[in-house]
Design an enzyme around this catalytic site. Structure first.
Site, PDB file in Angstrom:
ATOM      1  N   ARG A   1      -0.128  -9.014   4.591  1.00 31.73           N
ATOM      2  CA  ARG A   1      -1.117  -8.267   5.367  1.00 31.73           C
ATOM      3  C   ARG A   1      -0.676  -6.809   5.535  1.00 31.73           C
ATOM      4  O   ARG A   1       0.504  -6.542   5.775  1.00 31.73           O
ATOM      5  CB  ARG A   1      -1.329  -8.915   6.739  1.00 31.73           C
ATOM      6  CG  ARG A   1      -1.951 -10.280   6.621  1.00 31.73           C
ATOM      7  CD  ARG A   1      -2.420 -10.863   7.930  1.00 31.73           C
ATOM      8  NE  ARG A   1      -2.667 -12.288   7.716  1.00 31.73           N
ATOM      9  CZ  ARG A   1      -3.741 -12.779   7.124  1.00 31.73           C
ATOM     10  NH1 ARG A   1      -4.697 -11.973   6.719  1.00 31.73           N
ATOM     11  NH2 ARG A   1      -3.883 -14.085   6.927  1.00 31.73           N
ATOM     12  N   ASP A   2      -1.655  -5.908   5.405  1.00 31.68           N
ATOM     13  CA  ASP A   2      -1.380  -4.484   5.591  1.00 31.68           C
ATOM     14  C   ASP A   2      -0.950  -4.231   7.039  1.00 31.68           C
ATOM     15  O   ASP A   2      -1.508  -4.803   7.976  1.00 31.68           O
ATOM     16  CB  ASP A   2      -2.638  -3.657   5.259  1.00 31.68           C
ATOM     17  CG  ASP A   2      -2.302  -2.197   5.030  1.00 31.68           C
ATOM     18  OD1 ASP A   2      -2.378  -1.741   3.880  1.00 31.68           O
ATOM     19  OD2 ASP A   2      -1.960  -1.498   6.020  1.00 31.68           O
ATOM     20  N   ILE A   3       0.032  -3.381   7.214  1.00 34.63           N
ATOM     21  CA  ILE A   3       0.568  -3.097   8.553  1.00 34.63           C
ATOM     22  C   ILE A   3      -0.472  -2.360   9.416  1.00 34.63           C
ATOM     23  O   ILE A   3      -0.430  -2.453  10.645  1.00 34.63           O
ATOM     24  CB  ILE A   3       1.892  -2.302   8.425  1.00 34.63           C
ATOM     25  CG1 ILE A   3       2.748  -2.471   9.655  1.00 34.63           C
ATOM     26  CG2 ILE A   3       1.658  -0.849   8.095  1.00 34.63           C
ATOM     27  CD1 ILE A   3       4.191  -2.027   9.465  1.00 34.63           C
TER      28      ILE A   3
ATOM     29  N   ASN B   1      -5.570   2.483  -5.373  1.00 41.00           N
ATOM     30  CA  ASN B   1      -5.465   3.938  -5.338  1.00 41.00           C
ATOM     31  C   ASN B   1      -4.461   4.420  -6.371  1.00 41.00           C
ATOM     32  O   ASN B   1      -3.434   3.771  -6.587  1.00 41.00           O
ATOM     33  CB  ASN B   1      -5.019   4.400  -3.941  1.00 41.00           C
ATOM     34  CG  ASN B   1      -6.098   4.181  -2.889  1.00 41.00           C
ATOM     35  OD1 ASN B   1      -7.264   4.445  -3.134  1.00 41.00           O
ATOM     36  ND2 ASN B   1      -5.709   3.672  -1.725  1.00 41.00           N
TER      37      ASN B   1
ATOM     38  N   GLU C   1      -0.245   6.127  -1.072  1.00 41.10           N
ATOM     39  CA  GLU C   1       0.901   6.362  -0.171  1.00 41.10           C
ATOM     40  C   GLU C   1       2.169   5.679  -0.675  1.00 41.10           C
ATOM     41  O   GLU C   1       3.264   6.195  -0.488  1.00 41.10           O
ATOM     42  CB  GLU C   1       0.601   5.768   1.218  1.00 41.10           C
ATOM     43  CG  GLU C   1      -0.382   6.541   2.051  1.00 41.10           C
ATOM     44  CD  GLU C   1      -0.731   5.790   3.333  1.00 41.10           C
ATOM     45  OE1 GLU C   1       0.051   4.915   3.761  1.00 41.10           O
ATOM     46  OE2 GLU C   1      -1.797   6.078   3.884  1.00 41.10           O
ATOM     47  N   VAL C   2       1.998   4.494  -1.236  1.00 40.99           N
ATOM     48  CA  VAL C   2       3.165   3.717  -1.674  1.00 40.99           C
ATOM     49  C   VAL C   2       3.114   3.613  -3.200  1.00 40.99           C
ATOM     50  O   VAL C   2       2.144   3.084  -3.761  1.00 40.99           O
ATOM     51  CB  VAL C   2       3.170   2.311  -1.022  1.00 40.99           C
ATOM     52  CG1 VAL C   2       4.355   1.501  -1.531  1.00 40.99           C
ATOM     53  CG2 VAL C   2       3.208   2.423   0.500  1.00 40.99           C
TER      54      VAL C   2
ATOM     55  N   HIS D   1      -0.431  -1.721  -6.138  1.00 38.74           N
ATOM     56  CA  HIS D   1      -0.936  -2.752  -5.230  1.00 38.74           C
ATOM     57  C   HIS D   1      -2.446  -2.706  -5.191  1.00 38.74           C
ATOM     58  O   HIS D   1      -3.050  -1.640  -5.346  1.00 38.74           O
ATOM     59  CB  HIS D   1      -0.372  -2.583  -3.806  1.00 38.74           C
ATOM     60  CG  HIS D   1      -0.548  -1.212  -3.241  1.00 38.74           C
ATOM     61  ND1 HIS D   1       0.257  -0.147  -3.610  1.00 38.74           N
ATOM     62  CD2 HIS D   1      -1.440  -0.711  -2.363  1.00 38.74           C
ATOM     63  CE1 HIS D   1      -0.136   0.937  -2.969  1.00 38.74           C
ATOM     64  NE2 HIS D   1      -1.179   0.615  -2.200  1.00 38.74           N
ATOM     65  N   MET D   2      -3.019  -3.872  -4.971  1.00 39.38           N
ATOM     66  CA  MET D   2      -4.466  -4.015  -4.845  1.00 39.38           C
ATOM     67  C   MET D   2      -4.753  -4.352  -3.387  1.00 39.38           C
ATOM     68  O   MET D   2      -4.174  -5.280  -2.828  1.00 39.38           O
ATOM     69  CB  MET D   2      -4.905  -5.160  -5.762  1.00 39.38           C
ATOM     70  CG  MET D   2      -6.364  -5.478  -5.748  1.00 39.38           C
ATOM     71  SD  MET D   2      -6.633  -6.985  -6.726  1.00 39.38           S
ATOM     72  CE  MET D   2      -6.712  -6.286  -8.355  1.00 39.38           C
ATOM     73  N   HIS D   3      -5.623  -3.553  -2.757  1.00 41.59           N
ATOM     74  CA  HIS D   3      -6.067  -3.876  -1.399  1.00 41.59           C
ATOM     75  C   HIS D   3      -7.184  -4.910  -1.486  1.00 41.59           C
ATOM     76  O   HIS D   3      -8.076  -4.779  -2.339  1.00 41.59           O
ATOM     77  CB  HIS D   3      -6.656  -2.645  -0.709  1.00 41.59           C
ATOM     78  CG  HIS D   3      -5.693  -1.531  -0.449  1.00 41.59           C
ATOM     79  ND1 HIS D   3      -5.181  -1.260   0.799  1.00 41.59           N
ATOM     80  CD2 HIS D   3      -5.149  -0.600  -1.282  1.00 41.59           C
ATOM     81  CE1 HIS D   3      -4.376  -0.200   0.729  1.00 41.59           C
ATOM     82  NE2 HIS D   3      -4.342   0.219  -0.512  1.00 41.59           N
TER      83      HIS D   3
END
Ligand code: 5GP
Length: 115
Positions: A28-30, A86, A94-95, A99-101
Site C-alpha cells: 500500500r502507498d504510504i 509515471n 518520485e521513486v 512501479h505501477m500504481h
C-alpha cells in the site's frame, strides 16, 4: 545504492504488503490517494519505463496479471480502477524504481487535470 522500494521488498523498511512472489511485490502507498492505492513493484530494480528492455517483457506483463489479482482481492475489479506508471520529470516520478500504481474504491475522475 538500493532504492527505497528494494528496502521495502527486502523487509528492511516496514510496509503493508498485499502480494508477493519471486518477480514482484505489491504494497500500500504510504500516502494513499484513493481507498485502494497499491504499488506493484518488480523485485528487480528498473529505474524507469525508459530502462525496460525486451528481456523484461514477461516481467512487465506479469505486473498486469498481479494488478488484476489485487483488484479482485480489493473488491474493485467490477467497479473499476486505474493503473498508472509515471516516467521522469514531467510525470512527477518520485521513486526511481519502476512501479505501477493501482487506484480504486471511488470514482477517479478524468485521467489528467485540465490546465
Ligand atoms: P511516483 O510519483 O514515483 O510514481 O510514486 C511514488 C509513490 O511512492 C508515491 O505515491 C509515494 O507516496 C510512495 N512512497 C514513497 N515512499 C514510500 C514508502 O517509503 N513507503 C510506501 N509504502 N510508499 C512510498
Amino acid at each position: 545504492m538500493a532504492t527505497i522500494f528494494t528496502k521495502i521488498i527486502k523487509g528492511e523498511i516496514p510496509s503493508d504488503i498485499v502480494y508477493r512472489d519471486e518477480q514482484v511485490t505489491a504494497f500500500r502507498d504510504i500516502h494513499p490517494q484513493a481507498p485502494t492505492h497499491v504499488l506493484i513493484v518488480p523485485n528487480k530494480e528498473i529505474a524507469t519505463v525508459n530502462d525496460v528492455t525486451p528481456e523484461d517483457e514477461q516481467l512487465v506483463g506479469h505486473m498486469f496479471t498481479v494488478a488484476r489479482l489485487i483488484a479482485e482481492k480489493e473488491g474493485v475489479a467490477e467497479s473499476g480502477y486505474r493503473l498508472l506508471v509515471n516516467c521522469n520529470r514531467d510525470a512527477n516520478q518520485e521513486v526511481f524504481h519502476l512501479h505501477m500504481h493501482l487506484f480504486g474504491g471511488r470514482p477517479l475522475g478524468p485521467m489528467l487535470a485540465r490546465r
